[in-house]
Design a protein around this motif. Structure first.
Motif, short mmCIF file in Angstrom:
data_model
loop_
_atom_site.label_atom_id
_atom_site.label_comp_id
_atom_site.label_asym_id
_atom_site.label_seq_id
_atom_site.Cartn_x
_atom_site.Cartn_y
_atom_site.Cartn_z
N ALA A 155 0.83 -1.17 0.29
CA ALA A 155 -0.04 0.10 0.08
C ALA A 155 0.86 1.18 0.08
CB ALA A 155 -1.09 0.03 1.29
N LEU A 156 1.89 1.08 0.83
CA LEU A 156 2.73 2.48 0.91
C LEU A 156 3.66 2.62 -0.39
CD1 LEU A 156 4.15 4.68 2.75
CD2 LEU A 156 5.70 2.71 3.46
N TYR A 157 4.06 1.62 -1.06
CA TYR A 157 4.76 1.36 -2.26
C TYR A 157 3.90 2.30 -3.47
CZ TYR A 157 6.78 0.18 -6.76
OH TYR A 157 7.20 0.11 -8.03
N LEU A 158 2.41 1.51 -3.39
CA LEU A 158 1.65 2.13 -4.34
C LEU A 158 1.11 3.60 -4.27
CD1 LEU A 158 -0.82 -1.04 -4.64
CD2 LEU A 158 0.85 -0.24 -6.33
N VAL A 167 -3.81 11.17 -9.19
CA VAL A 167 -4.94 10.60 -8.57
C VAL A 167 -4.96 10.62 -7.09
CG1 VAL A 167 -5.42 9.22 -10.56
CG2 VAL A 167 -3.95 8.38 -8.75
N LYS A 168 -6.21 10.68 -6.54
CA LYS A 168 -6.48 10.45 -5.00
C LYS A 168 -6.10 8.92 -4.61
CE LYS A 168 -10.18 11.23 -1.56
NZ LYS A 168 -11.35 11.51 -1.43
N VAL A 169 -5.42 8.88 -3.59
CA VAL A 169 -5.07 7.28 -3.45
C VAL A 169 -5.45 7.25 -1.67
CG1 VAL A 169 -3.43 5.36 -2.85
CG2 VAL A 169 -3.05 7.36 -4.69
N THR A 170 -6.53 6.39 -1.85
CA THR A 170 -7.17 6.03 -0.24
C THR A 170 -6.68 4.51 0.09
OG1 THR A 170 -9.07 5.30 -1.21
CG2 THR A 170 -8.95 7.92 -0.62
N ARG A 171 -6.89 4.41 1.21
CA ARG A 171 -6.77 3.03 2.09
C ARG A 171 -8.12 2.52 2.51
NH1 ARG A 171 -4.86 -1.49 2.42
NH2 ARG A 171 -3.10 -2.41 3.85
N ILE A 172 -8.37 1.22 2.71
CA ILE A 172 -9.59 0.76 3.22
C ILE A 172 -9.25 1.14 4.70
CG2 ILE A 172 -10.49 -1.02 1.55
CD1 ILE A 172 -9.22 -3.06 3.13
N ALA A 173 -10.37 1.46 5.40
CA ALA A 173 -10.29 1.61 6.85
C ALA A 173 -9.91 0.30 7.59
CB ALA A 173 -11.39 2.03 7.53
N HIS A 174 -9.42 0.14 8.75
CA HIS A 174 -9.21 -0.99 9.53
C HIS A 174 -9.22 -0.79 10.92
CE1 HIS A 174 -5.41 0.62 7.82
NE2 HIS A 174 -5.06 0.65 9.07
N GLY A 175 -9.73 -1.58 11.63
CA GLY A 175 -9.65 -1.44 13.11
C GLY A 175 -10.40 -2.52 13.56
N LEU A 176 -11.37 -2.40 14.75
CA LEU A 176 -12.15 -3.29 15.40
C LEU A 176 -13.22 -3.94 14.55
CD1 LEU A 176 -12.55 -1.77 18.76
CD2 LEU A 176 -10.97 -3.60 18.14
#
Length: 200
Positions: A155-158, A167-176
């Motif tokens: 994810a960091l590399y991309l 382009v806007k780069v987002t990451r899926i949320a994660h947690g509980l």
């Protein structure tokens, strides 16, 4: 190890042990099940393996596995061309589809960056991804790699690779997880949950 079985049975057990999660005892149980199954069942299994190996290819657009060109997701005119979700494996596309929340396009990497295993960007479909982004109207890329060391590195590399493309780069949320108890969550999961908190 299986030299007390006839050679064809020993070979069948040995081949079954190559499957993920199948140890010696499970392989023996599966082998004897196949030997005792009706011919049509055993032959049906072998034929379905051959068919899948011969007919399934990577989609030339998204690299998902398909038996048609392009795949059904790339052919679907009702999907949002401006949002692209990047996943590690074809099975991740199915997981995303089951949520019924994402209606954009997909790109399958076929793995994650893992220097220990000798997997770099060159072994993934990153070059295909870059070519695709240069020729498409994508405005947002959602990186949905796994939430482990390899997935985070990918994810960091991309993110670093794609942001200069505008382009806007987002990451899926994660947690509980929904329904999870705080007492069973590890420190990293709790920390990520705090990072991703939002107003209610």
């Amino acid at each position: 190890m299986f030299n007390y079985y006839p050679a064809p049975v020993a070979r069948l057990i040995d081949e079954l042990m190559k499957l993920p999660g199948v140890g010696p005892k499970s392989a023996q149980r599966l082998a004897f099940h196949l030997l005792n199954a009706p011919d049509r069942d055993a032959l049906g299994l072998s034929q379905s393996i051959i068919d899948a190996r011969q007919k399934i290819k990577q989609c030339s657009i998204c690299a998902n596995l398909t038996d048609q060109e392009p795949c059904a997701f790339c052919q679907d005119q009702n999907r949002d061309d401006k949002v692209l979700c990047i996943v590690e494996q074809p099975r991740d596309v199915i997981a995303m589809e089951k949520t019924r929340e994402f209606r954009g396009r997909y790109h399958v990497l076929h793995g994650a960056i893992s220097p220990i295993e000798g997997i770099g960007p060159e072994q993934l479909t990153v070059t295909q991804l870059l070519s695709r982004l240069r020729e498409s109207p994508v405005a947002e890329v959602v990186v949905a790699t796994n939430l482990n060391v390899e997935g985070e590195a990918t994810a960091l590399y991309l993110s670093r690779l794609l942001k200069p493309l505008g382009v806007k780069v987002t990451r899926i949320a994660h947690g509980l997880p929904v329904g999870g108890d705080l007492e069973y969550a590890d420190e990293v999961t709790l920390a990520k949950a705090f990072e991703g908190r939002k107003e209610i």
